[in-house]
Design a protein around this motif. Sequence first.
Motif, PDB file in Angstrom:
ATOM      1  N   ALA A 102      23.699  31.920   2.504  1.00 34.20           N
ATOM      2  CA  ALA A 102      22.610  31.727   3.185  1.00 34.20           C
ATOM      3  C   ALA A 102      24.028  31.829   4.635  1.00 34.20           C
ATOM      4  O   ALA A 102      25.249  32.204   4.162  1.00 34.20           O
ATOM      5  N   SER A 103      23.276  32.287   5.879  1.00 32.29           N
ATOM      6  CA  SER A 103      23.618  33.053   7.190  1.00 32.29           C
ATOM      7  C   SER A 103      24.179  31.355   7.483  1.00 32.29           C
ATOM      8  O   SER A 103      23.662  29.956   7.581  1.00 32.29           O
ATOM      9  N   VAL A 104      25.636  31.188   8.411  1.00 33.08           N
ATOM     10  CA  VAL A 104      25.927  30.589   8.762  1.00 33.08           C
ATOM     11  C   VAL A 104      25.309  29.150   9.748  1.00 33.08           C
ATOM     12  O   VAL A 104      24.131  28.700  10.170  1.00 33.08           O
ATOM     13  N   HIS A 105      23.668  30.971  10.405  1.00 34.56           N
ATOM     14  CA  HIS A 105      23.151  30.329  11.009  1.00 34.56           C
ATOM     15  C   HIS A 105      21.740  29.163  10.978  1.00 34.56           C
ATOM     16  O   HIS A 105      21.428  28.211  11.447  1.00 34.56           O
ATOM     17  N   ASP A 106      21.554  29.137   9.299  1.00 31.72           N
ATOM     18  CA  ASP A 106      20.421  28.901   9.055  1.00 31.72           C
ATOM     19  C   ASP A 106      21.488  27.684   8.306  1.00 31.72           C
ATOM     20  O   ASP A 106      20.381  26.273   8.314  1.00 31.72           O
ATOM     21  N   VAL A 107      23.274  27.285   7.879  1.00 30.22           N
ATOM     22  CA  VAL A 107      23.297  26.299   7.718  1.00 30.22           C
ATOM     23  C   VAL A 107      23.464  25.434   9.196  1.00 30.22           C
ATOM     24  O   VAL A 107      23.164  24.134   8.866  1.00 30.22           O
ATOM     25  N   ILE A 108      24.000  25.810   9.858  1.00 33.73           N
ATOM     26  CA  ILE A 108      23.963  24.729  11.803  1.00 33.73           C
ATOM     27  C   ILE A 108      21.829  24.508  12.264  1.00 33.73           C
ATOM     28  O   ILE A 108      22.172  23.404  11.953  1.00 33.73           O
ATOM     29  N   SER A 109      21.427  24.811  11.107  1.00 26.52           N
ATOM     30  CA  SER A 109      20.145  24.342  11.441  1.00 26.52           C
ATOM     31  C   SER A 109      20.171  23.522  10.388  1.00 26.52           C
ATOM     32  O   SER A 109      19.040  21.960  11.331  1.00 26.52           O
ATOM     33  N   ILE A 110      20.183  23.478   9.680  1.00 26.74           N
ATOM     34  CA  ILE A 110      19.770  22.067   8.282  1.00 26.74           C
ATOM     35  C   ILE A 110      20.970  20.958   8.935  1.00 26.74           C
ATOM     36  O   ILE A 110      19.746  19.988   8.882  1.00 26.74           O
ATOM     37  N   MET A 111      22.091  21.405   9.304  1.00 27.55           N
ATOM     38  CA  MET A 111      22.878  20.357   9.649  1.00 27.55           C
ATOM     39  C   MET A 111      22.309  19.777  10.989  1.00 27.55           C
ATOM     40  O   MET A 111      22.407  18.113  11.042  1.00 27.55           O
ATOM     41  N   CYS A 112      21.407  20.218  12.075  1.00 27.69           N
ATOM     42  CA  CYS A 112      20.647  19.700  13.178  1.00 27.69           C
ATOM     43  C   CYS A 112      19.537  18.658  12.578  1.00 27.69           C
ATOM     44  O   CYS A 112      19.111  17.817  13.269  1.00 27.69           O
ATOM     45  N   THR A 113      19.265  19.848  11.726  1.00 25.21           N
ATOM     46  CA  THR A 113      17.131  18.703  11.275  1.00 25.21           C
ATOM     47  C   THR A 113      17.746  17.525  10.625  1.00 25.21           C
ATOM     48  O   THR A 113      17.164  16.839  10.637  1.00 25.21           O
ATOM     49  N   ARG A 114      18.549  17.537   9.790  1.00 22.03           N
ATOM     50  CA  ARG A 114      19.071  16.175   9.005  1.00 22.03           C
ATOM     51  C   ARG A 114      20.079  15.710   9.617  1.00 22.03           C
ATOM     52  O   ARG A 114      20.427  14.617   8.978  1.00 22.03           O
ATOM     53  N   ASN A 115      21.210  15.803  10.741  1.00 24.25           N
ATOM     54  CA  ASN A 115      21.883  15.071  11.233  1.00 24.25           C
ATOM     55  C   ASN A 115      23.334  14.264  10.577  1.00 24.25           C
ATOM     56  O   ASN A 115      23.388  13.486   9.987  1.00 24.25           O
ATOM     57  N   VAL A 116      23.701  16.074   9.804  1.00 26.28           N
ATOM     58  CA  VAL A 116      24.309  15.766   9.331  1.00 26.28           C
ATOM     59  C   VAL A 116      25.940  16.398  10.091  1.00 26.28           C
ATOM     60  O   VAL A 116      25.431  17.484  10.701  1.00 26.28           O
ATOM     61  N   GLY A 117      27.265  16.213   9.557  1.00 20.32           N
ATOM     62  CA  GLY A 117      27.972  16.669  10.174  1.00 20.32           C
ATOM     63  C   GLY A 117      28.309  17.730   8.671  1.00 20.32           C
ATOM     64  O   GLY A 117      29.393  19.000   9.544  1.00 20.32           O
TER      65      GLY A 117
END
Length: 143
Positions: free
Chosen positions: A22-37
């Motif tokens: 996965a790309s870093v962009h995808d992971v940042i998006s997931i973190m924002c959507t799920r509100n996790v760090g």
Amino acid sequence: MRTVEDLLNQKGWDVFTVGADASVHDVISIMCTRNVGAIVVVESGTPIGIISERDCVRRVMLDGRSTRDTSIAAVMTSPVRSVSLHDTVDQCMQLMTDRRIRHLPVLDNGLLIGMVSVGDAVKAQLHEQEELISGLESYIHGP
């Protein structure tokens, strides 16, 4: 003494994962959507790394990399430090303090079953202290 299992029973067992490609962009998006760090990086269901917001800032943005062109495998923290259901919250806090980390995947027989953050551990410790104080106050003041 509270255990990781007690903590997960209280806060929930949700844990989010991503593949190493996965790309870093995808992971940042997931973190924002799920509100996790942080998100655990898995391969065939086995944790092989962890990626946190801090990793994204320090290893991607500060190095001038593109979040869309950088794979998680290039910037994740590996090996993964983890805990088990039977570890205590105090042991988690000690590990997080010693390793300067904020998230610990929870494994049971090698399987990823949860995630504990420093915030979860602090909240559990504060709750335990409140219970102790309340008990001492009841003892001092009587029934």
